[in-house]
Design a protein around this motif. Structure first.
Motif, mmCIF file in Angstrom:
data_model
loop_
_atom_site.group_PDB
_atom_site.id
_atom_site.type_symbol
_atom_site.label_atom_id
_atom_site.label_comp_id
_atom_site.label_asym_id
_atom_site.label_seq_id
_atom_site.Cartn_x
_atom_site.Cartn_y
_atom_site.Cartn_z
ATOM 1 N N ARG A 56 -11.368 82.938 50.850
ATOM 2 C CA ARG A 56 -12.516 82.053 50.679
ATOM 3 C C ARG A 56 -12.316 80.823 51.558
ATOM 4 N N PRO A 57 -13.395 80.182 51.945
ATOM 5 C CA PRO A 57 -13.287 79.000 52.788
ATOM 6 C C PRO A 57 -12.589 77.874 52.031
ATOM 7 N N ALA A 58 -12.018 76.958 52.761
ATOM 8 C CA ALA A 58 -11.347 75.814 52.152
ATOM 9 C C ALA A 58 -12.340 75.012 51.318
ATOM 10 N N GLY A 59 -11.866 74.489 50.208
ATOM 11 C CA GLY A 59 -12.732 73.723 49.308
ATOM 12 C C GLY A 59 -13.093 72.358 49.853
ATOM 13 N N ARG A 60 -12.217 71.803 50.652
ATOM 14 C CA ARG A 60 -12.486 70.482 51.240
ATOM 15 C C ARG A 60 -11.937 70.448 52.657
ATOM 16 N N ARG A 61 -12.452 69.533 53.398
ATOM 17 C CA ARG A 61 -12.028 69.398 54.795
ATOM 18 C C ARG A 61 -10.652 68.753 54.870
ATOM 19 N N LYS A 62 -9.968 69.015 55.968
ATOM 20 C CA LYS A 62 -8.669 68.388 56.180
ATOM 21 C C LYS A 62 -8.849 66.891 56.376
ATOM 22 N N ARG A 63 -7.878 66.139 55.918
ATOM 23 C CA ARG A 63 -7.924 64.699 56.143
ATOM 24 C C ARG A 63 -7.681 64.405 57.621
ATOM 25 N N PRO A 64 -8.318 63.367 58.133
ATOM 26 C CA PRO A 64 -8.052 63.022 59.531
ATOM 27 C C PRO A 64 -6.628 62.493 59.687
ATOM 28 N N ALA A 65 -6.112 62.623 60.874
ATOM 29 C CA ALA A 65 -4.760 62.131 61.154
ATOM 30 C C ALA A 65 -4.734 60.608 61.026
ATOM 31 N N PRO A 66 -3.621 60.058 60.565
ATOM 32 C CA PRO A 66 -3.536 58.602 60.461
ATOM 33 C C PRO A 66 -3.537 57.959 61.843
ATOM 34 N N ASP A 67 -3.901 56.684 61.873
ATOM 35 C CA ASP A 67 -3.884 55.953 63.136
ATOM 36 C C ASP A 67 -2.443 55.834 63.625
ATOM 37 N N PRO A 68 -2.227 55.906 64.933
ATOM 38 C CA PRO A 68 -0.874 55.789 65.457
ATOM 39 C C PRO A 68 -0.301 54.390 65.189
ATOM 40 N N VAL A 69 0.987 54.330 65.003
ATOM 41 C CA VAL A 69 1.673 53.061 64.782
ATOM 42 C C VAL A 69 1.993 52.462 66.143
ATOM 43 N N PRO A 70 1.570 51.209 66.378
ATOM 44 C CA PRO A 70 1.879 50.612 67.675
ATOM 45 C C PRO A 70 3.386 50.362 67.803
ATOM 46 N N ALA A 71 3.934 50.728 68.939
ATOM 47 C CA ALA A 71 5.366 50.539 69.163
ATOM 48 C C ALA A 71 5.615 50.375 70.649
ATOM 49 N N THR A 72 6.737 49.792 70.939
ATOM 50 C CA THR A 72 7.147 49.648 72.340
ATOM 51 C C THR A 72 8.433 50.425 72.532
ATOM 52 N N GLY A 73 8.672 50.888 73.711
ATOM 53 C CA GLY A 73 9.885 51.642 73.992
ATOM 54 C C GLY A 73 9.642 53.138 73.850
ATOM 55 N N THR A 74 10.721 53.888 74.019
ATOM 56 C CA THR A 74 10.635 55.342 73.926
ATOM 57 C C THR A 74 10.922 55.795 72.498
ATOM 58 N N VAL A 75 10.622 57.026 72.227
ATOM 59 C CA VAL A 75 10.901 57.594 70.916
ATOM 60 C C VAL A 75 12.395 57.564 70.652
ATOM 61 N N SER A 76 13.200 57.849 71.676
ATOM 62 C CA SER A 76 14.652 57.825 71.516
ATOM 63 C C SER A 76 15.124 56.432 71.092
ATOM 64 N N ASP A 77 14.544 55.389 71.689
ATOM 65 C CA ASP A 77 14.897 54.015 71.307
ATOM 66 C C ASP A 77 14.547 53.744 69.860
ATOM 67 N N LEU A 78 13.374 54.172 69.421
ATOM 68 C CA LEU A 78 12.950 53.948 68.036
ATOM 69 C C LEU A 78 13.879 54.669 67.052
ATOM 70 N N ILE A 79 14.271 55.895 67.388
ATOM 71 C CA ILE A 79 15.169 56.644 66.505
ATOM 72 C C ILE A 79 16.532 55.959 66.468
ATOM 73 N N GLY A 80 16.991 55.525 67.623
ATOM 74 C CA GLY A 80 18.271 54.826 67.682
ATOM 75 C C GLY A 80 18.255 53.554 66.849
ATOM 76 N N ASP A 81 17.150 52.812 66.889
ATOM 77 C CA ASP A 81 17.039 51.576 66.098
ATOM 78 C C ASP A 81 17.087 51.886 64.602
ATOM 79 N N GLN A 82 16.474 52.992 64.181
ATOM 80 C CA GLN A 82 16.462 53.336 62.752
ATOM 81 C C GLN A 82 17.814 53.834 62.277
#
Length: 84
Positions: A56-82
């Motif tokens: 059967r079809p889905a009962g409700r629509r998928k939620r939209p994706a959340p807004d991106p979090v503003p960040a500076t640097g690369t993903v590797s830098d962010l992971i390293g900081d955490q």
């Protein structure tokens, strides 16, 4: 019926006539299927399962994706900081 790309190109009118008559044509590339030409009035497998009540079809629509979090640097830098 399976048919290679070259043969499909050479006999396109004949293959489309077969599809019009209700047949399904599977297109292959070096022997590996990659596309299917089916009659429009023939239900897809999904439509057939829905009509039979298996799914059967889905009962409700998928939620939209959340807004991106503003960040500076690369993903590797962010992971390293955490990790610190």
């Amino acid at each position: 019926m399976e048919i290679g790309i070259r043969e499909l190109r050479d006999t396109l009118s004949r293959q489309l006539a077969a599809v019009r008559a209700g047949r399904t044509v599977t297109v292959t590339d070096h022997g590996r299927p990659f596309a299917r030409i089916v009659p429009v009035d023939q239900p897809t497998r999904l439509e057939q399962l829905r009509a039979e009540g298996h799914i059967r079809p889905a009962g409700r629509r998928k939620r939209p994706a959340p807004d991106p979090v503003p960040a500076t640097g690369t993903v590797s830098d962010l992971i390293g900081d955490q990790r610190r």
